[in-house]
Design an enzyme around this catalytic site. Sequence first.
Site, PDB file in Angstrom:
ATOM      1  N   ASP A 137       0.856  -1.194   0.000  1.00  0.00           N
ATOM      2  CA  ASP A 137       0.000   0.000   0.000  1.00  0.00           C
ATOM      3  C   ASP A 137       0.895   1.248   0.000  1.00  0.00           C
ATOM      4  O   ASP A 137       1.739   1.412   0.874  1.00  0.00           O
ATOM      5  CB  ASP A 137      -0.878  -0.037   1.256  1.00  0.00           C
ATOM      6  CG  ASP A 137      -1.951   1.042   1.245  1.00  0.00           C
ATOM      7  OD1 ASP A 137      -3.100   0.730   1.592  1.00  0.00           O
ATOM      8  OD2 ASP A 137      -1.636   2.205   0.914  1.00  0.00           O
TER       9      ASP A 137
ATOM     10  N   ASP B 107      -3.621   2.251  -5.463  1.00  0.00           N
ATOM     11  CA  ASP B 107      -2.363   2.255  -4.707  1.00  0.00           C
ATOM     12  C   ASP B 107      -2.122   1.028  -3.847  1.00  0.00           C
ATOM     13  O   ASP B 107      -1.177   1.002  -3.087  1.00  0.00           O
ATOM     14  CB  ASP B 107      -2.261   3.535  -3.863  1.00  0.00           C
ATOM     15  CG  ASP B 107      -2.853   3.375  -2.480  1.00  0.00           C
ATOM     16  OD1 ASP B 107      -3.913   2.744  -2.371  1.00  0.00           O
ATOM     17  OD2 ASP B 107      -2.242   3.863  -1.520  1.00  0.00           O
ATOM     18  N   GLU B 108      -2.989   0.021  -3.943  1.00  0.00           N
ATOM     19  CA  GLU B 108      -2.725  -1.152  -3.101  1.00  0.00           C
ATOM     20  C   GLU B 108      -3.120  -2.444  -3.791  1.00  0.00           C
ATOM     21  O   GLU B 108      -3.997  -2.468  -4.656  1.00  0.00           O
ATOM     22  CB  GLU B 108      -3.452  -1.033  -1.758  1.00  0.00           C
ATOM     23  CG  GLU B 108      -4.947  -0.985  -1.883  1.00  0.00           C
ATOM     24  CD  GLU B 108      -5.644  -0.941  -0.529  1.00  0.00           C
ATOM     25  OE1 GLU B 108      -5.425  -1.841   0.296  1.00  0.00           O
ATOM     26  OE2 GLU B 108      -6.418   0.000  -0.324  1.00  0.00           O
TER      27      GLU B 108
HETATM   28  N1  DCP Z   1      -8.691   8.030  -1.697  1.00  0.00           N
HETATM   29  C1  DCP Z   1      -9.796   8.802  -2.006  1.00  0.00           C
HETATM   30  N2  DCP Z   1     -10.871   8.849  -1.147  1.00  0.00           N
HETATM   31  C2  DCP Z   1     -10.848   8.133   0.007  1.00  0.00           C
HETATM   32  C3  DCP Z   1      -9.737   7.348   0.328  1.00  0.00           C
HETATM   33  C4  DCP Z   1      -8.664   7.334  -0.545  1.00  0.00           C
HETATM   34  O1  DCP Z   1      -9.832   9.444  -3.062  1.00  0.00           O
HETATM   35  N3  DCP Z   1     -11.897   8.196   0.839  1.00  0.00           N
HETATM   36  C5  DCP Z   1      -7.539   8.031  -2.620  1.00  0.00           C
HETATM   37  C6  DCP Z   1      -6.468   8.979  -2.182  1.00  0.00           C
HETATM   38  C7  DCP Z   1      -5.392   8.123  -1.639  1.00  0.00           C
HETATM   39  C8  DCP Z   1      -5.553   6.828  -2.372  1.00  0.00           C
HETATM   40  O2  DCP Z   1      -6.945   6.735  -2.670  1.00  0.00           O
HETATM   41  O3  DCP Z   1      -4.096   8.692  -1.845  1.00  0.00           O
HETATM   42  C9  DCP Z   1      -5.112   5.621  -1.577  1.00  0.00           C
HETATM   43  O4  DCP Z   1      -5.884   5.449  -0.423  1.00  0.00           O
HETATM   44  P1  DCP Z   1      -5.287   4.973   0.946  1.00  0.00           P
HETATM   45  O5  DCP Z   1      -6.435   4.645   1.840  1.00  0.00           O
HETATM   46  O6  DCP Z   1      -4.252   3.922   0.721  1.00  0.00           O
HETATM   47  O7  DCP Z   1      -4.619   6.280   1.551  1.00  0.00           O
HETATM   48  P2  DCP Z   1      -3.215   6.918   1.263  1.00  0.00           P
HETATM   49  O8  DCP Z   1      -2.391   6.097   0.342  1.00  0.00           O
HETATM   50  O9  DCP Z   1      -3.432   8.318   0.856  1.00  0.00           O
HETATM   51  O10 DCP Z   1      -2.558   6.949   2.707  1.00  0.00           O
HETATM   52  P3  DCP Z   1      -1.890   5.758   3.538  1.00  0.00           P
HETATM   53  O11 DCP Z   1      -0.465   6.156   3.707  1.00  0.00           O
HETATM   54  O12 DCP Z   1      -2.639   5.737   4.845  1.00  0.00           O
HETATM   55  O13 DCP Z   1      -2.087   4.501   2.755  1.00  0.00           O
HETATM   56 MG    MG Z   2      -2.170   4.080   0.597  1.00  0.00          MG
END
Ligand code: DCP
Ligand code: MG
Length: 370
Positions: free
Chosen positions: A10, A105-106
């Site tokens: 992730d 991203d995951e």
């Molecule tokens: N995303 C979005 N709306 C959400 C959750 C996430 O548009 N409610 C998008 C933005 C994030 C991406 O999806 O960058 C990936 O989600 P993650 O939950 O993996 O969050 P992040 O990668 O941003 O942070 P982390 O470091 O906690 O994984």
């Molecule tokens: Mg993420």
Amino acid sequence: MPQKKIIHVDMDCFYAAVEMRDNPNLRGIPLAVGGSAEKRGVVATCNYEARKFGIHSAMSSAKALKLCPHLKIIPGRMKSYMKESYKIREIFFEYTPLVEPLSLDEAYLDVTGVDKCGGVATLMAEEIRSKILEKTGLTASAGVAPNKFLAKIASDWKKPNGLFILTPKVVPQFIGPLPIQKIPGVGRVTEKKLKDMGIYYCRDIQEKGLNFLEEHFGKFGKTLMERSFGRDDRSVITDYPRKSLSLERTFNQDLQGVECLEKFEQFIFDLRERLFGWKKKKDPKNLYISKAYVKLKYEDFQKTTLEKTNTYPFYEPLWIEGELPIDLKNHLFELLKMSLEKSSKKIRLMGIGVRFGEKEVLRSEQLRLL
Ligand code: DCP
Ligand code: MG
């Protein structure tokens, strides 16, 4: 059956990380990617500096600004994120064909029996993380565990830029004190219900017994029981049904509406090529087109999309071999004409596409039509 080895990867604050990579001015300050507060936007994600203020995904931008008035909020650039997502998937496929992306991203990777890195999943995960950094300039966190549920928890454990391993041996001592809200599927309502019953940790669930859990949580009771012992027998799923297929093109020069109509035949031809090329490769049974749509982007970057459910769905038996059904062509052409009538602005981009329907729908539709 050998013990499974699953890696969950992730990316760290993905959208925000891409933005910080591309613009050094955004580094080191609280940053969110999302819609503006004036337009009642929400935060898609934010960097770790912003998280210190309690900001998180899906929070309204207005609230985020209240928590941190000097928060910088910028709009997202989906295309850039997709480009990076594609790169990381390529890396995953170097290790195993069993890759299940969950979002841009995951992904889960099933590396059971893979002999790279001497067959050591921990080494594979480390290598994947460093390749991601090398190819994208972005950091990822990873978890290694005997199943999907534990791997996902593990990848979150050492975030950001971390790696956490759960070997089968340590699972019992890890899982007991794990708070119930870490179990996927336990949302706010279930969390409250469990807590009202005095259940806070997985070990509390373990003590309750299946009958009790099924009585209060129905089918989910069994899952709760399984997860509370760190068990999860779900496989890594690689073949998701495709939901849509589309084609779009930005013109070298902005076109007048009528010039778009001239391009239409070529678009239909290309769509047909892609559709049948894909069908041949995947041979999906019962390919069923439920909707068609046309998208235009004007010279001022404003967009319009017209989508319509067909008067009757184009399902496979009606297709002439290798040709798109004429009704579908007409349907798309109608949509294009209607879209063009909406504005006299010049056109920068044109896209057409189809969406596929559910098989269940297909069956009832077939019955109705036959
Ligand atoms: N995303 C979005 N709306 C959400 C959750 C996430 O548009 N409610 C998008 C933005 C994030 C991406 O999806 O960058 C990936 O989600 P993650 O939950 O993996 O969050 P992040 O990668 O941003 O942070 P982390 O470091 O906690 O994984
Ligand atoms: Mg993420």
